[in-house]
Design a protein around this motif. Structure first.
Motif, PDB file in Angstrom:
ATOM      1  N   ALA A  30      20.741 -27.450  -7.434  1.00  0.00           N
ATOM      2  CA  ALA A  30      20.123 -26.194  -7.298  1.00  0.00           C
ATOM      3  C   ALA A  30      20.962 -25.251  -6.681  1.00  0.00           C
ATOM      4  N   ILE A  31      21.256 -25.762  -5.367  1.00  0.00           N
ATOM      5  CA  ILE A  31      21.813 -24.996  -4.451  1.00  0.00           C
ATOM      6  C   ILE A  31      23.396 -24.468  -4.938  1.00  0.00           C
ATOM      7  N   ILE A  32      23.962 -25.643  -5.524  1.00  0.00           N
ATOM      8  CA  ILE A  32      25.633 -25.521  -6.011  1.00  0.00           C
ATOM      9  C   ILE A  32      25.355 -24.463  -7.127  1.00  0.00           C
ATOM     10  N   GLY A  33      24.470 -24.587  -8.082  1.00  0.00           N
ATOM     11  CA  GLY A  33      24.280 -23.603  -9.184  1.00  0.00           C
ATOM     12  C   GLY A  33      24.264 -22.175  -8.610  1.00  0.00           C
ATOM     13  N   GLU A  34      23.577 -22.037  -7.761  1.00  0.00           N
ATOM     14  CA  GLU A  34      23.116 -20.666  -6.933  1.00  0.00           C
ATOM     15  C   GLU A  34      24.511 -20.100  -6.238  1.00  0.00           C
ATOM     16  N   PHE A  35      25.288 -21.084  -5.658  1.00  0.00           N
ATOM     17  CA  PHE A  35      26.728 -20.735  -5.014  1.00  0.00           C
ATOM     18  C   PHE A  35      27.608 -20.054  -6.180  1.00  0.00           C
ATOM     19  N   MET A  36      27.568 -20.658  -7.411  1.00  0.00           N
ATOM     20  CA  MET A  36      28.519 -20.462  -8.367  1.00  0.00           C
ATOM     21  C   MET A  36      28.168 -19.012  -8.899  1.00  0.00           C
ATOM     22  N   SER A  37      26.756 -18.792  -9.424  1.00  0.00           N
ATOM     23  CA  SER A  37      26.358 -17.685 -10.163  1.00  0.00           C
ATOM     24  C   SER A  37      24.914 -17.393  -9.830  1.00  0.00           C
ATOM     25  N   SER A  38      24.536 -16.556  -8.896  1.00  0.00           N
ATOM     26  CA  SER A  38      23.004 -16.201  -8.749  1.00  0.00           C
ATOM     27  C   SER A  38      22.953 -14.916  -8.218  1.00  0.00           C
ATOM     28  N   LYS A  39      21.690 -14.213  -8.412  1.00  0.00           N
ATOM     29  CA  LYS A  39      21.394 -13.087  -7.576  1.00  0.00           C
ATOM     30  C   LYS A  39      20.300 -13.236  -6.537  1.00  0.00           C
ATOM     31  N   GLY A  66      17.684 -16.837  -4.742  1.00  0.00           N
ATOM     32  CA  GLY A  66      17.436 -18.081  -4.197  1.00  0.00           C
ATOM     33  C   GLY A  66      18.166 -18.490  -2.948  1.00  0.00           C
ATOM     34  N   LEU A  67      17.923 -19.615  -2.481  1.00  0.00           N
ATOM     35  CA  LEU A  67      18.433 -19.801  -0.832  1.00  0.00           C
ATOM     36  C   LEU A  67      19.739 -20.250  -1.155  1.00  0.00           C
ATOM     37  N   GLY A  68      20.255 -20.618  -2.026  1.00  0.00           N
ATOM     38  CA  GLY A  68      21.857 -20.966  -2.091  1.00  0.00           C
ATOM     39  C   GLY A  68      22.677 -19.500  -2.205  1.00  0.00           C
ATOM     40  N   HIS A  69      21.964 -18.397  -2.843  1.00  0.00           N
ATOM     41  CA  HIS A  69      22.633 -17.235  -2.786  1.00  0.00           C
ATOM     42  C   HIS A  69      22.491 -16.507  -1.539  1.00  0.00           C
ATOM     43  N   ALA A  70      21.577 -16.874  -0.898  1.00  0.00           N
ATOM     44  CA  ALA A  70      21.145 -16.075   0.541  1.00  0.00           C
ATOM     45  C   ALA A  70      22.235 -16.799   1.474  1.00  0.00           C
ATOM     46  N   ILE A  71      22.478 -18.175   1.280  1.00  0.00           N
ATOM     47  CA  ILE A  71      23.562 -18.792   2.177  1.00  0.00           C
ATOM     48  C   ILE A  71      24.993 -18.315   1.974  1.00  0.00           C
ATOM     49  N   PHE A  72      25.142 -18.299   0.841  1.00  0.00           N
ATOM     50  CA  PHE A  72      26.608 -17.779   0.294  1.00  0.00           C
ATOM     51  C   PHE A  72      27.066 -16.320   0.600  1.00  0.00           C
ATOM     52  N   LYS A  73      25.991 -15.326   0.320  1.00  0.00           N
ATOM     53  CA  LYS A  73      26.024 -14.115   0.786  1.00  0.00           C
ATOM     54  C   LYS A  73      26.130 -14.019   2.221  1.00  0.00           C
ATOM     55  N   ALA A  74      25.358 -14.605   3.304  1.00  0.00           N
ATOM     56  CA  ALA A  74      25.556 -14.315   4.741  1.00  0.00           C
ATOM     57  C   ALA A  74      26.826 -15.321   5.105  1.00  0.00           C
ATOM     58  N   GLY A  75      27.068 -16.217   4.438  1.00  0.00           N
ATOM     59  CA  GLY A  75      28.470 -16.923   4.946  1.00  0.00           C
ATOM     60  C   GLY A  75      29.809 -15.919   4.865  1.00  0.00           C
ATOM     61  N   SER A  76      29.687 -15.347   3.409  1.00  0.00           N
ATOM     62  CA  SER A  76      30.780 -14.208   3.154  1.00  0.00           C
ATOM     63  C   SER A  76      30.810 -13.275   4.151  1.00  0.00           C
ATOM     64  N   LEU A  77      29.664 -12.699   4.498  1.00  0.00           N
ATOM     65  CA  LEU A  77      29.649 -11.683   5.522  1.00  0.00           C
ATOM     66  C   LEU A  77      29.815 -12.141   7.057  1.00  0.00           C
ATOM     67  N   TYR A  78      30.078 -13.418   7.324  1.00  0.00           N
ATOM     68  CA  TYR A  78      30.023 -14.112   8.723  1.00  0.00           C
ATOM     69  C   TYR A  78      28.849 -13.843   9.279  1.00  0.00           C
ATOM     70  N   VAL A  79      27.813 -13.916   8.784  1.00  0.00           N
ATOM     71  CA  VAL A  79      26.470 -13.712   9.688  1.00  0.00           C
ATOM     72  C   VAL A  79      26.010 -15.146   9.645  1.00  0.00           C
ATOM     73  N   ILE A  80      26.373 -15.807  10.645  1.00  0.00           N
ATOM     74  CA  ILE A  80      26.284 -17.292  10.753  1.00  0.00           C
ATOM     75  C   ILE A  80      24.779 -17.771  11.140  1.00  0.00           C
ATOM     76  N   PRO A  81      24.043 -16.838  12.028  1.00  0.00           N
ATOM     77  CA  PRO A  81      22.527 -17.107  12.264  1.00  0.00           C
ATOM     78  C   PRO A  81      21.621 -16.885  10.844  1.00  0.00           C
ATOM     79  N   LYS A  82      21.934 -16.114   9.950  1.00  0.00           N
ATOM     80  CA  LYS A  82      21.267 -15.930   8.749  1.00  0.00           C
ATOM     81  C   LYS A  82      21.778 -17.211   7.790  1.00  0.00           C
ATOM     82  N   VAL A  83      22.854 -17.732   7.921  1.00  0.00           N
ATOM     83  CA  VAL A  83      23.092 -18.943   7.315  1.00  0.00           C
ATOM     84  C   VAL A  83      22.198 -20.017   7.737  1.00  0.00           C
ATOM     85  N   PHE A  84      22.265 -20.364   9.010  1.00  0.00           N
ATOM     86  CA  PHE A  84      21.374 -21.352   9.514  1.00  0.00           C
ATOM     87  C   PHE A  84      19.893 -20.895   9.164  1.00  0.00           C
ATOM     88  N   ALA A  85      19.452 -19.786   9.126  1.00  0.00           N
ATOM     89  CA  ALA A  85      18.267 -19.500   8.676  1.00  0.00           C
ATOM     90  C   ALA A  85      17.591 -19.746   7.150  1.00  0.00           C
TER      91      ALA A  85
END
Length: 287
Positions: free
Chosen positions: A227-236, A238-257
């Motif tokens: 499910a996380i991989i699917g959200e990485f590829m295309s999603s608006k 979900g937790l995968g989308h939140a991780i991908f978005k925070a990582g692309s903006l270099y907000v590392i604490p939010k990635v860990f959250a």
């Protein structure tokens, strides 16, 4: 005048009381021991986690570069509070949890039914073996673009990814459980006139439950990964989308959250599977 020596036969109820009381004391002692052991394990786990977080906080507080690259527990907690207050944490966890549960159920139903069905025919099992191995060797992330093309970018593609992550493991574990059934018990049922379907329903399926539930415990994590991989590829969402978005903006604490929320979701789902196993297999000593 001699008296007959008192024997166990002459006093059949003499040992019932002491034996019963000893057994009761033993059970109480074992319960107390298990409670103390569980409490000790919990204290050690909390202490280990607290020590790791304290070391992490100390290491990141001494260098801004380290804090940027690795975040800090205090910053992660701050983002968790922020995500909780704006509702994104609950919403994203619900979306990912729904995708995971649907993929988990669908994949396990398909895989378990196919795996148990292969018990009926060794010939068919040997024919299907290379195809099963080939399907299991495909990296799940390589199928993500195809799933998006086939099912779109909504819920269905994420459920499909979670299902594919689960189905092969469920198939293999259920088939292994069916093939490990004691052959002597199968022969005994045959000599008593049991049909093959009766052997399957009365012996093979119950005997395979241990392996099936072991597969369930594994596939909880696999479904979540899919499910996380699917959200990485295309999603608006979900937790995968939140991780991908925070990582692309270099907000590392939010990635860990978001990762903390993902881990919590995995632990809750694993706990539920364990409780269901205890409920459906009360004769087994489930750790």
């Amino acid at each position: 005048m001699t008296t007959r020596p008192e024997t166990i036969e002459s006093r059949p109820f003499a040992r019932t009381g002491p034996s019963g009381s000893k057994r009761s004391r033993w059970d109480r002692a074992m319960r107390r021991y298990r409670l103390r052991e569980t409490a000790l394990i919990l204290v050690c786990q909390i202490g280990l986690l607290a020590g790791l977080l304290a070391a992490w906080e100390y290491a990141t507080s001494s260098s801004k570069l380290s804090a940027f690259l690795f975040g800090s527990p205090s910053a992660i907690f701050g983002f968790l509070v922020q995500m909780w207050n704006d509702g994104s944490l609950i919403h994203d966890t619900y979306v990912t949890g729904l995708e995971t549960v649907l993929g988990f159920l669908l994949g396990n139903v398909i895989g378990t039914v196919l795996g148990l069905s292969l018990w009926y025919s060794r010939f068919l099992a040997r024919v299907m073996q290379p195809f099963i191995i080939a399907l299991g060797s495909i990296p799940i992330i390589a199928l993500a673009p195809i799933m998006i093309i086939w099912f779109g970018t909504d819920l269905a593609s994420k459920v499909a990814m979670a299902t594919l992550s689960v189905v092969v493991v469920a198939l293999v574990t259920s088939y292994k459980g069916a093939m490990n059934v004691d052959q002597d018990q199968i022969n005994l049922m045959r000599t008593l006139g049991a049909a093959k379907r009766h052997i399957f329903t009365k012996l093979v399926v119950p005997s395979s439950l241990g392996d099936i539930f072991a597969g369930f415990k594994l596939t909880v994590g696999f479904a979540l990964i899919g499910a996380i991989i699917g959200e990485f590829m295309s999603s608006k969402e979900g937790l995968g989308h939140a991780i991908f978005k925070a990582g692309s903006l270099y907000v590392i604490p939010k990635v860990f959250a978001a990762l903390v929320a993902t881990i919590a979701l995995a632990l809750v789902l694993s706990f539920i599977v364990g409780r269901i196993e205890r409920l459906l297999t009360p004769w087994r000593q489930v750790p």
